[in-house]
Design a protein around this motif. Structure first.
Motif, PDB file in Angstrom:
ATOM      1  N   ASP A   1      -8.833   5.477   5.255  1.00  0.00           N
ATOM      2  CA  ASP A   1      -7.568   4.811   6.337  1.00  0.00           C
ATOM      3  C   ASP A   1      -8.771   4.054   6.749  1.00  0.00           C
ATOM      4  O   ASP A   1      -9.886   3.484   7.124  1.00  0.00           O
ATOM      5  CB  ASP A   1      -7.813   5.269   7.524  1.00  0.00           C
ATOM      6  CG  ASP A   1      -6.339   6.335   7.112  1.00  0.00           C
ATOM      7  OD1 ASP A   1      -5.321   5.716   6.779  1.00  0.00           O
ATOM      8  OD2 ASP A   1      -6.996   7.432   7.377  1.00  0.00           O
ATOM      9  N   VAL A   2      -8.920   2.871   6.602  1.00  0.00           N
ATOM     10  CA  VAL A   2      -9.328   1.037   7.596  1.00  0.00           C
ATOM     11  C   VAL A   2      -7.966   0.886   8.350  1.00  0.00           C
ATOM     12  O   VAL A   2      -7.204   0.461   8.432  1.00  0.00           O
ATOM     13  CB  VAL A   2      -9.611   0.089   6.733  1.00  0.00           C
ATOM     14  CG1 VAL A   2     -10.518   0.675   5.393  1.00  0.00           C
ATOM     15  CG2 VAL A   2      -8.575  -0.392   5.305  1.00  0.00           C
ATOM     16  N   HIS A   3      -8.725   0.361   9.840  1.00  0.00           N
ATOM     17  CA  HIS A   3      -8.037  -0.252  10.674  1.00  0.00           C
ATOM     18  C   HIS A   3      -8.069  -1.155  11.529  1.00  0.00           C
ATOM     19  O   HIS A   3      -7.180  -2.055  11.840  1.00  0.00           O
ATOM     20  CB  HIS A   3      -8.263   1.167  12.203  1.00  0.00           C
ATOM     21  CG  HIS A   3      -7.793   2.330  11.819  1.00  0.00           C
ATOM     22  ND1 HIS A   3      -7.985   3.513  11.486  1.00  0.00           N
ATOM     23  CD2 HIS A   3      -6.348   2.998  11.578  1.00  0.00           C
ATOM     24  CE1 HIS A   3      -7.717   4.143  11.272  1.00  0.00           C
ATOM     25  NE2 HIS A   3      -6.432   4.173  11.718  1.00  0.00           N
ATOM     26  N   GLU A   4      -8.937  -1.685  10.458  1.00  0.00           N
ATOM     27  CA  GLU A   4      -9.312  -3.376  11.167  1.00  0.00           C
ATOM     28  C   GLU A   4      -9.938  -3.822  10.099  1.00  0.00           C
ATOM     29  O   GLU A   4     -10.727  -3.322   9.383  1.00  0.00           O
ATOM     30  CB  GLU A   4     -11.067  -3.217  12.509  1.00  0.00           C
ATOM     31  CG  GLU A   4      -9.900  -2.318  13.722  1.00  0.00           C
ATOM     32  CD  GLU A   4     -11.185  -2.337  14.982  1.00  0.00           C
ATOM     33  OE1 GLU A   4     -11.425  -3.649  15.202  1.00  0.00           O
ATOM     34  OE2 GLU A   4     -10.925  -1.640  15.578  1.00  0.00           O
ATOM     35  N   THR A   5     -10.023  -5.365  10.606  1.00  0.00           N
ATOM     36  CA  THR A   5     -10.756  -6.512   9.462  1.00  0.00           C
ATOM     37  C   THR A   5     -12.266  -5.914   8.451  1.00  0.00           C
ATOM     38  O   THR A   5     -12.459  -6.131   7.607  1.00  0.00           O
ATOM     39  CB  THR A   5     -10.314  -7.484   9.029  1.00  0.00           C
ATOM     40  OG1 THR A   5     -10.652  -7.685  10.344  1.00  0.00           O
ATOM     41  CG2 THR A   5      -8.929  -7.902   9.434  1.00  0.00           C
TER      42      THR A   5
ATOM     43  N   ILE B   1      -4.095   1.654   4.221  1.00  0.00           N
ATOM     44  CA  ILE B   1      -3.848   1.004   5.348  1.00  0.00           C
ATOM     45  C   ILE B   1      -2.618   2.086   6.146  1.00  0.00           C
ATOM     46  O   ILE B   1      -1.645   2.319   5.356  1.00  0.00           O
ATOM     47  CB  ILE B   1      -2.479  -0.905   5.077  1.00  0.00           C
ATOM     48  CG1 ILE B   1      -3.399  -1.518   3.867  1.00  0.00           C
ATOM     49  CG2 ILE B   1      -1.972  -1.278   6.253  1.00  0.00           C
ATOM     50  CD1 ILE B   1      -4.515  -2.056   4.784  1.00  0.00           C
ATOM     51  N   PRO B   2      -2.745   2.193   7.402  1.00  0.00           N
ATOM     52  CA  PRO B   2      -2.026   3.382   8.176  1.00  0.00           C
ATOM     53  C   PRO B   2      -0.235   2.418   8.523  1.00  0.00           C
ATOM     54  O   PRO B   2      -0.435   1.428   8.706  1.00  0.00           O
ATOM     55  CB  PRO B   2      -3.223   3.110   9.496  1.00  0.00           C
ATOM     56  CG  PRO B   2      -4.152   2.423   8.929  1.00  0.00           C
ATOM     57  CD  PRO B   2      -4.250   1.967   8.224  1.00  0.00           C
ATOM     58  N   ALA B   3      -0.089   3.816   8.366  1.00  0.00           N
ATOM     59  CA  ALA B   3       1.569   2.934   8.780  1.00  0.00           C
ATOM     60  C   ALA B   3       2.214   2.274   9.765  1.00  0.00           C
ATOM     61  O   ALA B   3       2.692   1.864   9.604  1.00  0.00           O
ATOM     62  CB  ALA B   3       2.914   4.690   8.756  1.00  0.00           C
TER      63      ALA B   3
ATOM     64  N   LYS C   1       0.630   2.597   3.736  1.00  0.00           N
ATOM     65  CA  LYS C   1       2.083   3.949   4.593  1.00  0.00           C
ATOM     66  C   LYS C   1       2.698   3.107   4.689  1.00  0.00           C
ATOM     67  O   LYS C   1       2.652   2.087   5.804  1.00  0.00           O
ATOM     68  CB  LYS C   1       1.637   5.019   5.312  1.00  0.00           C
ATOM     69  CG  LYS C   1       0.212   5.448   4.362  1.00  0.00           C
ATOM     70  CD  LYS C   1      -0.097   6.617   4.970  1.00  0.00           C
ATOM     71  CE  LYS C   1       0.382   7.630   5.050  1.00  0.00           C
ATOM     72  NZ  LYS C   1      -0.271   9.426   5.568  1.00  0.00           N
ATOM     73  N   LYS C   2       4.014   3.060   4.224  1.00  0.00           N
ATOM     74  CA  LYS C   2       5.231   2.529   4.935  1.00  0.00           C
ATOM     75  C   LYS C   2       5.484   3.113   6.364  1.00  0.00           C
ATOM     76  O   LYS C   2       5.530   4.555   6.644  1.00  0.00           O
ATOM     77  CB  LYS C   2       6.736   3.447   4.408  1.00  0.00           C
ATOM     78  CG  LYS C   2       7.570   2.877   4.778  1.00  0.00           C
ATOM     79  CD  LYS C   2       9.509   3.815   4.055  1.00  0.00           C
ATOM     80  CE  LYS C   2       9.346   4.576   4.778  1.00  0.00           C
ATOM     81  NZ  LYS C   2       9.589   4.903   5.591  1.00  0.00           N
ATOM     82  N   GLY C   3       5.297   2.365   7.208  1.00  0.00           N
ATOM     83  CA  GLY C   3       5.687   2.328   8.761  1.00  0.00           C
ATOM     84  C   GLY C   3       6.776   3.401   8.984  1.00  0.00           C
ATOM     85  O   GLY C   3       7.913   3.009   8.526  1.00  0.00           O
TER      86      GLY C   3
END
Length: 264
Positions: free
Chosen positions: A75-79, A94-96, A118-120
């Motif tokens: 996962d990556v959470h920030e640019t 990309i986390p949901a 990932k679908k939210g």
């Protein structure tokens, strides 16, 4: 068939290598990606375990790649994390909760890695088309369809939809809908999660992982995502919805059987 498997989060080098060893047979049979997160930035509580961080986490993942030859997903959470992670992994996830974050999607699209969105839990599956387009348009393609996404390296992953408070359900129609826009992976373990269901952390009902996975196989998906741990009850994140390697083996036998029947 795409198979994504591994623990929710990197707890230690010993834990990662032990799980990676268990999963070795699947790397020879499927289009296999070893998954583990260096940071779980969306935990319910500030006190929850998050992981070793990006530098130590990527170092451990790179050692897994060197020892086992696995392709990797994280996962990556920030640019700012994207470029660093892309130096090691093969798929940027990309986390949901962040599936609509334009800057994150565009930054991931600027790499040469597969982008798994990932679908939210809050998203209409039809609207995932626009998240896909953010990646495709950055890569020079202006139409979101299955073939274009496959060519330009964009996947969508179903992980359940919010159903009231503290519960998720899977609408199997979403698998069919999203396949119009991209290859679809079914995340069977997160789909049985119960957000916030354990008092400051998420719970889950892993007994429903196998039935949902078999249902998704019958509908038809491009791959599966299973968070896997040798002792889920002692895992530091997502334990109640993770499965053991033995449970994974049994589920995959059933999926293979369903897929074979569909081919015939």
């Amino acid at each position: 068939m795409i198979l994504i498997a591994g623990p929710c989060v990197i707890e230690s080098k010993e834990q990662i290598f032990k799980i990676a060893k268990y999963l070795k047979p699947y790397s020879e049979k499927y289009n296999f990606y070893f998954k583990a997160s260096f940071d779980k930035a969306n935990r319910t509580s500030l006190a929850s375990f998050r992981g070793p961080g990006i530098d130590k986490g990527l170092e451990i993942l790179n050692e897994v790649k060197e020892k086992f030859g696995y392709k990797l997903l994280t996962d990556v959470h920030e640019t700012w994390q994207v470029k660093k992670a892309a130096e090691v992994v093969d798929v940027l996830q990309i986390p949901a909760f962040l599936c609509r974050q334009t800057d994150l999607l565009v930054e991931a699209a600027k790499t040469d890695k597969i982008v798994n969105i990932k679908k939210g839990q809050f998203m209409n599956p039809e609207d995932m088309k626009y998240s896909v387009l953010k990646v495709l348009e950055t890569r020079g393609c202006r139409e979101a369809n299955y073939e274009n996404s496959k060519k330009y390296g964009v996947w969508l992953t179903e992980r359940g939809t919010t159903f009231g408070y503290g519960n998720l359900v899977v609408d199997m129609r979403s698998l069919v809908i999203m396949k119009n826009f991209a290859p679809v992976v079914f995340d069977a373990t997160h789909s049985v999660q119960m957000p916030g269901g354990a008092g400051g952390k998420s719970s889950g009902k892993r007994e429903y992982v196998a039935p949902l996975a078999k249902a998704a196989a019958a509908v038809g998906v491009d791959g599966f995502f299973f968070e896997t741990h040798y002792n889920p009850d002692e895992a530091l994140s997502d334990g109640p919805n993770m499965i053991t390697p033995q449970e994974l083996q049994n589920i995959l036998k059933d999926i293979d059987c369903i897929n074979k029947c569909k081919e015939n």
